[in-house]
Scaffold this active site. Sequence first.
Site, short mmCIF file in Angstrom:
data_model
loop_
_atom_site.label_atom_id
_atom_site.label_comp_id
_atom_site.label_asym_id
_atom_site.label_seq_id
_atom_site.Cartn_x
_atom_site.Cartn_y
_atom_site.Cartn_z
N ASP A 4 2.45 53.96 -3.13
CA ASP A 4 2.89 55.29 -2.69
C ASP A 4 2.35 56.29 -3.70
O ASP A 4 1.54 55.92 -4.55
CB ASP A 4 4.44 55.30 -2.62
CG ASP A 4 4.98 56.33 -1.63
OD1 ASP A 4 4.46 57.46 -1.61
OD2 ASP A 4 5.92 56.01 -0.89
N LYS A 52 5.21 44.96 -3.60
CA LYS A 52 3.84 45.48 -3.48
C LYS A 52 3.86 46.99 -3.28
O LYS A 52 3.40 47.52 -2.28
CB LYS A 52 3.10 44.78 -2.34
CG LYS A 52 3.00 43.27 -2.54
CD LYS A 52 2.18 42.59 -1.47
CE LYS A 52 2.09 41.08 -1.68
NZ LYS A 52 3.37 40.37 -1.46
N THR A 55 -3.79 36.54 -0.38
CA THR A 55 -4.23 35.15 -0.15
C THR A 55 -4.43 34.86 1.33
O THR A 55 -5.00 33.84 1.69
CB THR A 55 -3.20 34.17 -0.73
OG1 THR A 55 -1.90 34.68 -0.47
CG2 THR A 55 -3.37 34.01 -2.21
N ARG A 102 7.13 28.04 1.33
CA ARG A 102 7.35 27.08 2.41
C ARG A 102 7.05 25.64 2.03
O ARG A 102 7.61 24.72 2.64
CB ARG A 102 6.54 27.51 3.64
CG ARG A 102 7.13 28.74 4.31
CD ARG A 102 6.15 29.40 5.25
NE ARG A 102 5.05 30.03 4.52
CZ ARG A 102 4.06 30.69 5.10
NH1 ARG A 102 4.03 30.82 6.41
NH2 ARG A 102 3.11 31.25 4.37
N ASP A 146 8.77 41.27 -5.46
CA ASP A 146 7.44 41.35 -4.84
C ASP A 146 7.47 42.33 -3.68
O ASP A 146 7.49 41.93 -2.52
CB ASP A 146 7.04 39.94 -4.37
CG ASP A 146 5.62 39.89 -3.82
OD1 ASP A 146 4.82 40.79 -4.15
OD2 ASP A 146 5.32 38.94 -3.08
N LYS A 202 11.54 34.61 -6.61
CA LYS A 202 10.82 35.76 -6.05
C LYS A 202 11.58 36.37 -4.89
O LYS A 202 11.87 35.71 -3.89
CB LYS A 202 9.42 35.35 -5.57
CG LYS A 202 8.59 36.57 -5.16
CD LYS A 202 7.16 36.21 -4.84
CE LYS A 202 6.97 35.79 -3.41
NZ LYS A 202 7.02 36.89 -2.44
O1 C5P Z 1 5.46 30.18 1.84
P1 C5P Z 1 4.33 30.55 0.94
O2 C5P Z 1 4.20 29.59 -0.26
O3 C5P Z 1 3.02 30.77 1.64
O4 C5P Z 1 4.80 31.94 0.32
C1 C5P Z 1 3.99 32.69 -0.53
C2 C5P Z 1 4.75 33.88 -1.02
O5 C5P Z 1 3.89 34.62 -1.88
C3 C5P Z 1 5.20 34.83 0.09
O6 C5P Z 1 6.48 35.32 -0.29
C4 C5P Z 1 4.18 35.94 0.07
O7 C5P Z 1 4.73 37.19 0.41
C5 C5P Z 1 3.75 35.95 -1.40
N1 C5P Z 1 2.42 36.46 -1.68
C6 C5P Z 1 1.27 35.96 -1.10
N2 C5P Z 1 0.05 36.51 -1.39
C7 C5P Z 1 -0.05 37.50 -2.27
C8 C5P Z 1 1.11 38.00 -2.90
C9 C5P Z 1 2.34 37.44 -2.58
O8 C5P Z 1 1.35 35.01 -0.33
N3 C5P Z 1 -1.23 38.00 -2.61
#
Ligand code: C5P
Length: 244
Positions: A70, A67, A138, A218, A65, A38
Amino acid sequence: MLGCVPARDHLALALDVPDRSAALALVERFGADFGVMKVGLELFLAVGPQIVRDIVSAGSRVFLDLKLHDIPNTVEHAARCAGEMGVWLLTLHTQGGPDMLAAGARGLSDGAASARRSAADAGSGAEVPIALGVTVLTSDADAPSEALIGRARLAERAGCDGVVCAAPDLAVVTDTVPGMLRVVPGIRPAGAPSADQRRVATPAAAIGAGADVLVIGRAVTAAPDPDAAAAAIVAEVAAALGQP
Ligand code: C5P
């Protein structure tokens, strides 16, 4: 929706680093465990779109990703660029409305079709890309469930083939739009810190609730032992899928 595919094909690694060589090192290190890489806002803005082509050339599927949100014409043209670069998954904000979502889905598919036509080896492996409607972030603990249902339906009607949702929303999303690919961030193995994510689930719980692709950042990249963390997640997902 993904059916019986290996654990690796259910796993997307979030390359949230501001550096090209660090990103490519993650692709190299974890490509065997994570079938999708991603590219999000941080990496894309730090190093530019060439990183997408580099990851596609390295043999991984790319989830871009950004998002997008526009006017429809702008989103269509931007999505077309993503399709031409070989992106597999592209996020569009459902709050952009039906015309914007339809324009984004159309642009993505047209871009991929044009890349296939111009490739010397036309048809050999270029995948049909999927536009994903982002429903509720999330990190947002307060969004009402009507928003989720409305946004999921909107994405489907506008021609998206998947949605991004939090694990606790999977049951509602599956009921509302059963045929769509369900991509789920906010994944935390038991005991891992949730950080800024508010609505989290373990890999096994998310797969059990119907997730098709888990987005993990992470929990691997910031783990004390990233290789062990990745291996544990693959094993947990394989077990949840009933695979040996
Ligand atoms: O580090 P972590 O597992 O929290 O990363 C989640 C990834 O998913 C991040 O890159 C974040 O931008 C992405 N994301 C998210 N929630 C969403 C869409 C994408 O956390 N609804």
